[in-house]
Design a protein around this motif. Structure first.
Motif, PDB file in Angstrom:
ATOM      1  N   ASN A  22       0.826  -1.208   0.000  1.00  0.00           N
ATOM      2  CA  ASN A  22       0.000   0.000   0.000  1.00  0.00           C
ATOM      3  C   ASN A  22       0.861   1.259   0.000  1.00  0.00           C
ATOM      4  O   ASN A  22       0.602   2.211  -0.745  1.00  0.00           O
ATOM      5  N   ARG A  23       1.905   1.251   0.825  1.00  0.00           N
ATOM      6  CA  ARG A  23       2.786   2.426   0.938  1.00  0.00           C
ATOM      7  C   ARG A  23       3.531   2.705  -0.363  1.00  0.00           C
ATOM      8  O   ARG A  23       3.776   3.866  -0.719  1.00  0.00           O
ATOM      9  N   LEU A  24       3.888   1.643  -1.089  1.00  0.00           N
ATOM     10  CA  LEU A  24       4.639   1.809  -2.336  1.00  0.00           C
ATOM     11  C   LEU A  24       3.716   1.985  -3.550  1.00  0.00           C
ATOM     12  O   LEU A  24       4.192   2.123  -4.672  1.00  0.00           O
ATOM     13  N   GLY A  25       2.422   1.970  -3.313  1.00  0.00           N
ATOM     14  CA  GLY A  25       1.470   2.171  -4.408  1.00  0.00           C
ATOM     15  C   GLY A  25       1.428   1.018  -5.382  1.00  0.00           C
ATOM     16  O   GLY A  25       1.250   1.225  -6.594  1.00  0.00           O
ATOM     17  N   LEU A  26       1.539  -0.209  -4.865  1.00  0.00           N
ATOM     18  CA  LEU A  26       1.606  -1.391  -5.730  1.00  0.00           C
ATOM     19  C   LEU A  26       0.358  -2.270  -5.642  1.00  0.00           C
ATOM     20  O   LEU A  26       0.385  -3.437  -6.026  1.00  0.00           O
ATOM     21  N   ASN A  27      -0.736  -1.705  -5.151  1.00  0.00           N
ATOM     22  CA  ASN A  27      -1.947  -2.508  -4.947  1.00  0.00           C
ATOM     23  C   ASN A  27      -2.473  -3.137  -6.229  1.00  0.00           C
ATOM     24  O   ASN A  27      -3.058  -4.230  -6.190  1.00  0.00           O
TER      25      ASN A  27
END
Length: 385
Positions: free
Chosen positions: A257-262
């Motif tokens: 979630n933090r790395l925007g990889l959802n």
């Protein structure tokens, strides 16, 4: 008839557990009477119940160190083994797996007067990531328990080397028996990859990189997420799947979630369709900090899938750099990402012929594993008579 009692701590969905269940259900019934003792938890408990063999589930046999439960497990297993061997004391073997069951189970066998005690190392309970006191405590515990052990099995040459170097066993006391797989299950499968990817929520036609492992510190799954982030920066179309579950799931989800990889990384949980998922991959990655010899690597190579793995223990015995994959140092996230990109950019260079590795893969045939164990049982009993 020879009674063979297998003892393993927890029936989670792992290689040691699956192979133990396969062994007890495929021993030659004309020669052996298989019996299983295990903890009462794990995804494979129902599988064990369906085997149709004598099985004992002990709530006190747990993975975590718990003096009260450990002593209870020791007494419970000792009583069980005394009852099991009573009709034929000279033809009983105890075969233990995993660190906790390996210690508790072997001492219970000794107290019960079992003549042959065998232990398989699917990897050691000690490693370089523990503090020195804990690491050497486990080593000395293994050395002490080795005094009552008749024979040892290791799944990799590297584990044999390590066991000899730290003084657990001598060369003549250990045998190499690979952790087996059904090779044809991965090499001969035919699937609709586009349909399977859609089922997993992945767009057909996009490169897919996967890791198949329990979500625990040993497997370092967060390193896979970090490497996936680096690969995605260079190759935005790349997609990732981490098949498994465990204690680090929340940490993995938070990092994704933090790395925007959802929308880039899928977490389908534990799955039973591993051969199908494996055949959808373009690269199999394993970021472990330590291992015995992970069977998932052999599964990937059996499917013709190149591997990027950490250079730990037995991995170098099957992964050949630049031929069927690459090995990097544990924790080298950048190196893992670079090797993934290299394979994806030059896929033709890694369309290796499975036949070129037939001699290696044949060592991992799961039925060969069972036959080798049977031979060891008979030979060891003859020596002890």
């Amino acid at each position: 008839m020879i009674k063979v009692v297998h003892i393993i701590t927890k029936l989670e969905l792992g290689g040691a557990q699956q192979n133990t269940l396969y062994t007890v259900s495929h021993l030659d019934k004309d020669k052996f009477i298989p019996i299983l003792i295990t903890g009462s938890e794990g995804l494979l408990v129902d599988d064990a119940k369906r085997l149709g063999i004598e099985t004992h589930f002990l709530p006190s046999l747990v993975r975590e160190i718990n003096p009260i439960k450990d002593i209870a497990a020791l007494f419970a297993i000792t009583i069980l083994l005394r009852r099991i061997k009573r009709p034929s004391a000279s033809t009983a073997i105890v075969h233990t797996h995993s660190s906790k069951a390996g210690i508790v189970g072997r001492w219970a066998a000794y107290l019960a007067g079992i003549p042959v005690i065998i232990h398989t190392y699917h990897g050691f309970g000690f490693n370089d990531y523990q503090n020195l006191f804990r690491k050497w405590f486990y080593i000395y515990l293994e050395r002490f328990t080795a005094l009552i052990t008749t024979k040892f099995i290791a799944v990799s040459k590297k584990n044999i080397e390590t066991g000899i170097n730290v003084g657990i066993f001598k060369k003549e006391d250990v045998e190499l028996i690979r952790s087996g797989i059904d090779i044809s299950e991965f090499s001969d499968i035919e699937i609709d990859k586009a349909k399977k990817k859609k089922e997993l929520g992945i767009e057909p036609g996009l490169p897919l990189i996967g890791m198949i492992a329990c979500f625990k510190p040993q497997k370092a799954p967060l390193d896979f997420i970090k490497a996936a982030h680096l690969v995605h920066k260079k190759m935005p179309d790349a997609r990732f799947i981490v098949t498994g579950d465990g204690e680090l799931r929340s940490a993995i989800e938070e990092m994704i979630n933090r790395l925007g990889l959802n929308n880039v990384i899928k977490l389908p949980g534990f799955r039973r369709d591993i051969p199908e998922i494996m055949n959808c991959l373009d690269v199999l990655v394993l970021t472990s900090l330590w291992e015995g010899l992970p069977k998932v690597i052999v599964q990937a190579l059996s499917a013709g899938i190149p591997v990027v793995a950490t250079e730990v223990d037995g991995s170098s015995e099957v992964v050949k750099n630049g031929i069927n994959g690459f090995l990097v140092k544990p924790g080298d996230v950048k190196g893992i990402a670079e090797k993934i990109v290299h394979i994806l950019q030059k896929p033709k260079g890694f369309k290796f012929q499975i036949s070129n590795f037939k001699s290696i893969l044949d060592e991992f045939d799961i039925d060969l594993m069972v036959r080798q164990q049977e031979k060891l049982y008979e030979n060891t009993l003859n020596i002890c008579k």
